[in-house]
Design a protein around this motif. Structure first.
Motif, PDB file in Angstrom:
ATOM      1  N   ARG A  26       6.807  -5.017  26.770  1.00 28.39           N
ATOM      2  CA  ARG A  26       6.580  -3.809  25.982  1.00 28.39           C
ATOM      3  C   ARG A  26       6.195  -4.208  24.560  1.00 28.39           C
ATOM      4  NH1 ARG A  26      10.878   1.050  26.436  1.00 28.39           N
ATOM      5  NH2 ARG A  26      10.460   0.496  28.611  1.00 28.39           N
ATOM      6  N   GLU A  27       5.197  -3.532  24.026  1.00 33.89           N
ATOM      7  CA  GLU A  27       4.719  -3.842  22.681  1.00 33.89           C
ATOM      8  C   GLU A  27       4.600  -2.578  21.848  1.00 33.89           C
ATOM      9  OE1 GLU A  27       0.769  -5.501  22.799  1.00 33.89           O
ATOM     10  OE2 GLU A  27      -0.111  -3.728  23.715  1.00 33.89           O
ATOM     11  N   LEU A  28       4.746  -2.765  20.538  1.00 34.67           N
ATOM     12  CA  LEU A  28       4.601  -1.659  19.614  1.00 34.67           C
ATOM     13  C   LEU A  28       3.128  -1.270  19.510  1.00 34.67           C
ATOM     14  CD1 LEU A  28       5.758   0.213  17.347  1.00 34.67           C
ATOM     15  CD2 LEU A  28       5.221  -1.650  15.758  1.00 34.67           C
ATOM     16  N   VAL A  29       2.866   0.030  19.579  1.00 38.81           N
ATOM     17  CA  VAL A  29       1.523   0.547  19.363  1.00 38.81           C
ATOM     18  C   VAL A  29       1.387   1.066  17.935  1.00 38.81           C
ATOM     19  CG1 VAL A  29      -0.164   2.288  20.052  1.00 38.81           C
ATOM     20  CG2 VAL A  29       1.260   1.167  21.796  1.00 38.81           C
ATOM     21  N   ALA A  30       2.316   1.923  17.545  1.00 37.49           N
ATOM     22  CA  ALA A  30       2.274   2.491  16.200  1.00 37.49           C
ATOM     23  C   ALA A  30       3.609   3.147  15.891  1.00 37.49           C
ATOM     24  CB  ALA A  30       1.154   3.530  16.075  1.00 37.49           C
ATOM     25  N   PHE A  31       3.936   3.234  14.603  1.00 39.63           N
ATOM     26  CA  PHE A  31       5.094   4.017  14.213  1.00 39.63           C
ATOM     27  C   PHE A  31       4.798   4.762  12.925  1.00 39.63           C
ATOM     28  CE2 PHE A  31       6.738   1.776  10.568  1.00 39.63           C
ATOM     29  CZ  PHE A  31       6.522   0.425  10.774  1.00 39.63           C
ATOM     30  N   ILE A  32       5.623   5.785  12.680  1.00 41.28           N
ATOM     31  CA  ILE A  32       5.493   6.587  11.468  1.00 41.28           C
ATOM     32  C   ILE A  32       6.893   6.877  10.960  1.00 41.28           C
ATOM     33  CG2 ILE A  32       5.328   8.727  12.845  1.00 41.28           C
ATOM     34  CD1 ILE A  32       3.498   9.833  10.594  1.00 41.28           C
ATOM     35  N   THR A  33       7.089   6.706   9.677  1.00 39.49           N
ATOM     36  CA  THR A  33       8.401   6.946   9.089  1.00 39.49           C
ATOM     37  C   THR A  33       8.559   8.410   8.704  1.00 39.49           C
ATOM     38  OG1 THR A  33       7.713   6.543   6.811  1.00 39.49           O
ATOM     39  CG2 THR A  33       8.326   4.604   8.144  1.00 39.49           C
ATOM     40  N   SER A  34       9.760   8.773   8.302  1.00 43.04           N
ATOM     41  CA  SER A  34      10.011  10.148   7.877  1.00 43.04           C
ATOM     42  C   SER A  34       9.203  10.483   6.625  1.00 43.04           C
ATOM     43  CB  SER A  34      11.502  10.355   7.614  1.00 43.04           C
ATOM     44  OG  SER A  34      11.970   9.432   6.651  1.00 43.04           O
ATOM     45  N   GLY A  35       8.842   9.461   5.877  1.00 40.65           N
ATOM     46  CA  GLY A  35       8.034   9.687   4.684  1.00 40.65           C
ATOM     47  C   GLY A  35       6.545   9.701   4.948  1.00 40.65           C
ATOM     48  N   GLY A  36       6.161   9.437   6.202  1.00 40.71           N
ATOM     49  CA  GLY A  36       4.749   9.495   6.562  1.00 40.71           C
ATOM     50  C   GLY A  36       4.032   8.154   6.559  1.00 40.71           C
ATOM     51  N   THR A  37       4.744   7.081   6.259  1.00 38.79           N
ATOM     52  CA  THR A  37       4.122   5.761   6.308  1.00 38.79           C
ATOM     53  C   THR A  37       3.861   5.369   7.753  1.00 38.79           C
ATOM     54  OG1 THR A  37       5.249   5.075   4.284  1.00 38.79           O
ATOM     55  CG2 THR A  37       4.399   3.334   5.708  1.00 38.79           C
ATOM     56  N   THR A  38       2.659   4.867   7.997  1.00 40.43           N
ATOM     57  CA  THR A  38       2.284   4.493   9.357  1.00 40.43           C
ATOM     58  C   THR A  38       2.010   2.995   9.465  1.00 40.43           C
ATOM     59  OG1 THR A  38      -0.051   4.967   8.911  1.00 40.43           O
ATOM     60  CG2 THR A  38       1.276   6.753   9.834  1.00 40.43           C
ATOM     61  N   ASN A  39       2.131   2.510  10.698  1.00 39.32           N
ATOM     62  CA  ASN A  39       1.841   1.108  10.983  1.00 39.32           C
ATOM     63  C   ASN A  39       1.271   1.021  12.380  1.00 39.32           C
ATOM     64  OD1 ASN A  39       2.563  -1.714  12.086  1.00 39.32           O
ATOM     65  ND2 ASN A  39       2.897  -1.915   9.898  1.00 39.32           N
ATOM     66  N   TYR A  40       0.217   0.223  12.548  1.00 32.81           N
ATOM     67  CA  TYR A  40      -0.461   0.132  13.837  1.00 32.81           C
ATOM     68  C   TYR A  40      -0.571  -1.317  14.299  1.00 32.81           C
ATOM     69  CZ  TYR A  40      -2.075   4.897  12.857  1.00 32.81           C
ATOM     70  OH  TYR A  40      -2.138   6.234  12.577  1.00 32.81           O
ATOM     71  N   ALA A  41      -0.554  -1.491  15.603  1.00 33.82           N
ATOM     72  CA  ALA A  41      -0.886  -2.795  16.163  1.00 33.82           C
ATOM     73  C   ALA A  41      -2.360  -3.069  15.870  1.00 33.82           C
ATOM     74  CB  ALA A  41      -0.643  -2.798  17.666  1.00 33.82           C
ATOM     75  N   ASP A  42      -2.686  -4.324  15.655  1.00 33.23           N
ATOM     76  CA  ASP A  42      -4.062  -4.677  15.339  1.00 33.23           C
ATOM     77  C   ASP A  42      -5.028  -4.203  16.435  1.00 33.23           C
ATOM     78  OD1 ASP A  42      -3.284  -7.881  13.761  1.00 33.23           O
ATOM     79  OD2 ASP A  42      -3.329  -5.846  12.961  1.00 33.23           O
ATOM     80  N   SER A  43      -4.573  -4.234  17.663  1.00 36.24           N
ATOM     81  CA  SER A  43      -5.441  -3.901  18.784  1.00 36.24           C
ATOM     82  C   SER A  43      -5.862  -2.437  18.832  1.00 36.24           C
ATOM     83  CB  SER A  43      -4.752  -4.275  20.105  1.00 36.24           C
ATOM     84  OG  SER A  43      -3.525  -3.576  20.236  1.00 36.24           O
TER      85      SER A  43
END
Length: 119
Positions: A45-62
């Protein structure tokens, strides 16, 4: 208890688009990070993306530039818009949320929804 219910998976052709949603319900005082993970056959299992309560996002490079994560905090719902899908995006997609019941934080998972990208 907290439940996460995903919807929106299915079969799509390469280059197509698909949207996923995940609604959280139950004993919720606050939700911090919400995210999407995926697991392809024979892979971890791998991370695709997440978003914090403040709206900050992070994405897998792919998936950068193709996927967009968003959330509707009043509805305790997180979304994943997937564009320009590729066969390698085929996987079971899981929703994840860090939820507080007012006393402690716990991580919860949805049951998973299948996404198949194929012609």
């Amino acid at each position: 208890q907290v439940q996460l219910v995903e919807s929106g998976g299915g079969l799509v052709q390469p280059g197509g688009s698909l949207g996923l949603s995940c609604a959280t319900s139950g004993s919720i005082f606050s939700i911090n990070r919400m995210g999407w993970y995926r697991q392809a056959p024979g892979k971890e299992r791998e991370l695709v993306a997440f978003i914090t309560s403040g709206g900050t996002t992070n994405y897998a490079d792919s998936v950068k530039g193709r996927f967009t994560i968003s959330r509707d905090s009043p509805k305790n719902t997180v979304y994943l818009q997937m564009n320009s899908l590729k066969p390698e995006d085929t996987a079971v997609y899981y929703c994840n949320a860090m939820v507080s019941n007012g006393l402690r934080w716990d991580a919860y998972w949805g049951q998973g929804t299948h996404v198949t990208v194929s012609s």
